[in-house]
Every structure is written in structure tokens, then in C-alpha cells.
Design a protein around this motif. Structure first.
Motif, PDB file in Angstrom:
ATOM      1  N   GLN A  98       0.828  -1.199   0.000  1.00 45.45           N
ATOM      2  CA  GLN A  98       0.000   0.000   0.000  1.00 45.45           C
ATOM      3  C   GLN A  98       0.864   1.250   0.000  1.00 45.45           C
ATOM      4  O   GLN A  98       0.599   2.211  -0.725  1.00 45.45           O
ATOM      5  N   ARG A  99       1.922   1.236   0.800  1.00 42.78           N
ATOM      6  CA  ARG A  99       2.801   2.396   0.883  1.00 42.78           C
ATOM      7  C   ARG A  99       3.507   2.626  -0.448  1.00 42.78           C
ATOM      8  O   ARG A  99       3.627   3.763  -0.910  1.00 42.78           O
ATOM      9  N   ARG A 100       3.970   1.537  -1.078  1.00 47.35           N
ATOM     10  CA  ARG A 100       4.661   1.678  -2.361  1.00 47.35           C
ATOM     11  C   ARG A 100       3.731   2.260  -3.416  1.00 47.35           C
ATOM     12  O   ARG A 100       4.110   3.150  -4.181  1.00 47.35           O
ATOM     13  N   GLY A 101       2.495   1.759  -3.462  1.00 46.62           N
ATOM     14  CA  GLY A 101       1.537   2.271  -4.436  1.00 46.62           C
ATOM     15  C   GLY A 101       1.217   3.732  -4.196  1.00 46.62           C
ATOM     16  O   GLY A 101       1.169   4.534  -5.133  1.00 46.62           O
TER      17      GLY A 101
ATOM     18  N   SER B  77      -3.706   3.737 -14.922  1.00 43.64           N
ATOM     19  CA  SER B  77      -3.200   2.603 -15.700  1.00 43.64           C
ATOM     20  C   SER B  77      -1.688   2.687 -15.887  1.00 43.64           C
ATOM     21  O   SER B  77      -0.997   1.662 -15.916  1.00 43.64           O
ATOM     22  N   ASP B  78      -1.145   3.920 -15.988  1.00 47.46           N
ATOM     23  CA  ASP B  78       0.301   4.097 -16.115  1.00 47.46           C
ATOM     24  C   ASP B  78       1.018   3.616 -14.857  1.00 47.46           C
ATOM     25  O   ASP B  78       2.049   2.935 -14.923  1.00 47.46           O
TER      26      ASP B  78
ATOM     27  N   SER C 227      -2.608  -4.998 -12.100  1.00 48.65           N
ATOM     28  CA  SER C 227      -3.742  -4.506 -12.878  1.00 48.65           C
ATOM     29  C   SER C 227      -4.197  -3.148 -12.343  1.00 48.65           C
ATOM     30  O   SER C 227      -3.933  -2.786 -11.192  1.00 48.65           O
ATOM     31  N   LYS C 228      -4.912  -2.420 -13.198  1.00 50.87           N
ATOM     32  CA  LYS C 228      -5.457  -1.127 -12.797  1.00 50.87           C
ATOM     33  C   LYS C 228      -6.428  -1.286 -11.632  1.00 50.87           C
ATOM     34  O   LYS C 228      -6.408  -0.490 -10.680  1.00 50.87           O
TER      35      LYS C 228
ATOM     36  N   ARG D  69      -5.871  -1.004  -3.920  1.00 50.42           N
ATOM     37  CA  ARG D  69      -4.767  -0.773  -2.984  1.00 50.42           C
ATOM     38  C   ARG D  69      -4.769   0.679  -2.507  1.00 50.42           C
ATOM     39  O   ARG D  69      -4.589   0.952  -1.308  1.00 50.42           O
ATOM     40  N   LEU D  70      -4.979   1.613  -3.427  1.00 50.96           N
ATOM     41  CA  LEU D  70      -5.005   3.029  -3.053  1.00 50.96           C
ATOM     42  C   LEU D  70      -6.224   3.344  -2.190  1.00 50.96           C
ATOM     43  O   LEU D  70      -6.134   4.120  -1.236  1.00 50.96           O
ATOM     44  N   ARG D  71      -7.358   2.738  -2.515  1.00 49.88           N
ATOM     45  CA  ARG D  71      -8.562   2.990  -1.722  1.00 49.88           C
ATOM     46  C   ARG D  71      -8.382   2.490  -0.297  1.00 49.88           C
ATOM     47  O   ARG D  71      -8.785   3.157   0.668  1.00 49.88           O
TER      48      ARG D  71
END
Length: 206
Positions: free
Chosen positions: A146-149, A168-169, A177-178, A184-186
Motif C-alpha cells: 500500500q505504501r509503495r503504491g 493505468s500508467d 492490474s489497474k 490498494r489506493l482505496r
């Protein structure tokens, strides 16, 4: 004087939120385009007129009926002025300035009554006449993934107002995957929200 910071010594919080409007309400901010680089809202009387600029530079105008459950009114009931930054995949990034963390919690709770989903993107302290900002997030509660993302999203400017990077980038760069990165960000943002709300119960350090 702007609503970001006033006289010298003033201290406010900038809160950036991802908001998913309720689908059956037909909010004109998202009804004209799922993607928008700029959003201009003019709500007068019973009608709301919105101009959205697509990433390709096309300006589209939408109209809607103003009522008590409108997104703009939810901000107004708490004395906040919403600044609509952009739209991506039907999600609106909106910024507001509040006095303290308790007000952040009140704003999120108010919005949850009129939209499908609210996610905290950034919380920053805004101080002084030059409106300098200091981000107040604590990432220690996040997992390494999560931290890396989240850190990659910040470094690449994904949360910036004038960003040119897409979800997507970032997902391609991480080799996932997107949808996986979005989740993960949520999850990371939800943990940060919990930390912010817990902090609202504690006095600010002097």
C-alpha cells in the motif's frame, strides 16, 4: 483574502477528496463526461450549470436541478467552498478548506449522506499569508504494498491538480492490474481517514 489562508498566523487544513456522486441523481459534473481536466460550476437558484473540459480540450456544458441533496449544498451546509479539480472514471476530485480535523470528519459524514462514496486523498496544513502547505499524513499504518503504491502515485503526480499520469500508467509500472492498484489506493486512503478521524479526538500539539 482567499479561503486557503488569511492574515499572518492563520492556520487551516486543505482537504482533497475523491467523491463518487450517486448515480441516479444525474449530477451534471459527471453526466457530460467521465473524464474532465477542468470543472466550472455555477449554481444559481434552482438550476446548476456546469462546464467541463475534457482531456482533449473539448468544453461540454451540462445542467441539473439544485436541491438539498446536491453535492455543492452539502459543502455549503458546513460553510465550505468546494473547488472541483477534475473528473476521472466518474469520480470527482474536490478540494475544500476547513478549520480543524473535526471539521474534516463532519464534512466527510455530510457528504456520505448525499453521494455513493467519499475517499480522503490528501490532508495538508495551510499556514501564513503565503498559504504554504505541509502534508500531515502518517504512512506507518500502511502495508509495504500500500505504501509503495501510494508513494509512487505521489511521486508521479497522480494527485496533483495538473497531473498528466493515469492510474493505468502507475499500474503498469508496478506490474499489477489497474483494478488491483485502485483497490490498494482505496484501502490505503481508508486507513489514512481513520488516522485523521482519530486525530480529531486529540488536541493539536502547541
Amino acid at each position: 483574502m482567499s479561503d486557503a489562508a488569511g492574515a499572518e498566523g492563520d492556520r487551516r487544513l486543505r482537504v482533497d477528496l475523491d467523491v463518487d456522486p450517486t448515480g441516479d441523481r444525474g449530477c451534471p459534473i459527471v453526466s457530460e463526461a467521465d473524464e474532465a481536466a477542468e470543472v466550472a460550476v455555477n449554481a444559481v437558484g434552482d438550476e446548476c450549470v456546469v462546464d467541463v473540459t475534457t482531456p482533449e480540450g473539448e468544453v461540454r456544458r451540462g445542467t441539473g436541478e439544485v436541491d438539498a441533496d446536491c453535492l455543492c449544498h452539502a459543502f455549503g451546509r458546513l460553510g465550505c467552498v468546494p473547488h472541483f479539480r477534475r473528473v476521472e472514471d466518474g469520480t470527482i476530485l474536490v478540494t475544500a478548506y476547513v478549520d480543524d480535523r473535526a471539521a474534516v470528519r463532519g464534512l466527510v459524514e455530510e457528504l456520505r449522506g448525499v453521494v455513493d462514496r467519499v475517499r480522503l486523498v490528501r490532508l495538508a496544513v495551510v499556514e501564513g499569508p503565503d498559504a504554504t502547505e505541509q502534508v500531515t499524513f502518517d504512512l506507518s499504518a500502511l502495508t509495504p504494498k500500500q505504501r509503495r503504491g501510494l508513494e509512487l502515485a505521489v511521486v508521479r503526480g497522480y494527485f496533483d491538480d495538473d497531473r498528466d499520469v493515469r492510474l493505468s500508467d502507475l499500474a503498469d509500472e508496478l506490474g499489477i492490474s489497474k483494478s488491483a492498484l485502485s483497490q490498494r489506493l482505496r484501502t490505503a486512503q481508508a486507513k489514512l481517514v481513520t488516522d485523521v478521524f482519530d486525530g480529531a479526538e486529540r488536541p493539536e500539539p502547541s
